[in-house]
Design a protein around this motif. Structure first.
Motif, mmCIF file in Angstrom:
data_model
loop_
_atom_site.group_PDB
_atom_site.id
_atom_site.type_symbol
_atom_site.label_atom_id
_atom_site.label_comp_id
_atom_site.label_asym_id
_atom_site.label_seq_id
_atom_site.Cartn_x
_atom_site.Cartn_y
_atom_site.Cartn_z
ATOM 1 N N ARG A 63 -7.403 -7.761 4.232
ATOM 2 C CA ARG A 63 -7.515 -8.589 3.028
ATOM 3 C C ARG A 63 -7.410 -7.773 1.743
ATOM 4 N NH1 ARG A 63 -11.313 -11.388 6.432
ATOM 5 N NH2 ARG A 63 -13.079 -10.189 5.604
ATOM 6 N N LEU A 64 -7.450 -6.452 1.853
ATOM 7 C CA LEU A 64 -7.395 -5.589 0.676
ATOM 8 C C LEU A 64 -5.971 -5.210 0.289
ATOM 9 C CD1 LEU A 64 -10.377 -3.175 1.487
ATOM 10 C CD2 LEU A 64 -10.415 -5.319 0.181
ATOM 11 N N VAL A 65 -5.006 -5.545 1.129
ATOM 12 C CA VAL A 65 -3.613 -5.226 0.802
ATOM 13 C C VAL A 65 -2.882 -6.521 0.445
ATOM 14 C CG1 VAL A 65 -3.605 -3.204 2.287
ATOM 15 C CG2 VAL A 65 -2.853 -5.399 3.220
ATOM 16 N N TYR A 113 -10.075 -5.033 6.209
ATOM 17 C CA TYR A 113 -9.206 -4.138 5.452
ATOM 18 C C TYR A 113 -7.862 -4.790 5.159
ATOM 19 C CZ TYR A 113 -12.507 -0.307 5.964
ATOM 20 O OH TYR A 113 -13.634 0.469 5.893
ATOM 21 N N ARG A 116 0.828 -1.196 0.000
ATOM 22 C CA ARG A 116 0.000 0.000 0.000
ATOM 23 C C ARG A 116 0.866 1.251 0.000
ATOM 24 N NH1 ARG A 116 -4.222 1.090 4.928
ATOM 25 N NH2 ARG A 116 -5.519 2.666 3.943
ATOM 26 N N GLN A 163 -6.654 1.489 10.828
ATOM 27 C CA GLN A 163 -6.959 1.142 9.441
ATOM 28 C C GLN A 163 -6.001 1.838 8.469
ATOM 29 O OE1 GLN A 163 -8.524 3.263 6.965
ATOM 30 N NE2 GLN A 163 -8.573 1.621 5.447
#
Length: 249
Positions: A101-103, A99, A75, A141
């Protein structure tokens, strides 16, 4: 900041401008944020701080100028808005897991929560968090994936002094390991403690910059509160002499 930091910026804004309709919000601002540094943006409401942070964080596009962020595996930027909101019925832990799992890298969920001081309420649902805890969850986050740039918009606004001090310690801890932090704040006590560089924004332009000590020396004032008042009053007087008034942008 040191020359080394400026030579290897994590974030670089060059002559950035932004308008909404006929209202000019930013007028040719330039900013470099280096690793292991904290830049605090000060200025009156309406001066353009949130717009600048939104552009720095990639949420808005500038009308003109250059925006560069250092690319990393994972990120590139973490962003905390003034009023973070999260999906209800999720626990604190589940929110960070979601969140995470989004990186594209593994996330130490417990470590993220421990860093901001939420490990003791990991199983609490987000709708049952206090305002301060919600802000801390937003801060957690924003750090998922260890982004090299973290952008924070009023992270301690409206919170009690103890929580403001805690957030300042978390921010100071973030500015390690190559991370750059750019934060808009009205918390001048915390700014004095953690800022490597202060930028004062007024009517869409930077009107002063320097470390807390350097700005006190420049203005001859003892407190950042007096420094800010002096700089804004000075710029207002310059505007009046030039016949442009004190437009709030």
């Amino acid at each position: 900041m040191t020359n080394e930091r400026n030579d290897h910026p994590v974030l670089e804004l060059i002559d950035v401008s932004k308008s909404f309709g006929t209202v000019d919000i930013l007028d040719g601002v330039t900013l470099r944020a280096g690793p292991d540094s904290i830049i605090c943006l000060l200025g009156p409401n309406g001066s353009g701080k949130t717009t600048l942070l939104s552009i720095a964080g990639g949420l808005l596009e500038a009308d003109s100028g250059t925006v560069q962020r250092r690319g990393e595996d994972g990120r590139s930027v973490g962003y905390l808005p003034q009023r973070p909101a999260f999906r209800p019925r999720f626990t604190v832990r589940e929110t960070i897991e979601f969140y995470g799992r989004l990186v594209p890298c593994a996330v130490d969920v417990e470590g993220v929560l421990r860093r901001v001081g939420l490990d003791g309420v990991a199983d609490r649902r987000v709708e049952h968090l206090s305002g301060g805890m919600t802000r801390l969850l937003g801060l957690a986050q924003a750090t998922i994936g260890s982004p090299p740039l973290v952008v924070l918009d009023e992270p301690a606004s409206g919170l009690d002094p103890q929580l403001r001090r805690h957030i300042a310690r978390v921010i100071a801890d973030l500015a390690t390991g190559g991370t750059a932090v750019v934060v808009a704040t009205h918390d001048l006590v915390a700014t004095d403690r953690i800022a490597d560089e202060i930028r004062i924004l007024d009517s869409g332009s930077f009107v002063a910059r320097g470390s807390p000590d350097a700005l006190r020396a420049e203005t001859g004032k003892d407190t950042l509160d007096d420094v800010l008042d002096t700089v804004i009053e000075r710029e207002s007087e310059i505007g009046v002499r030039r016949g442009i008034g004190g437009a709030d942008r």
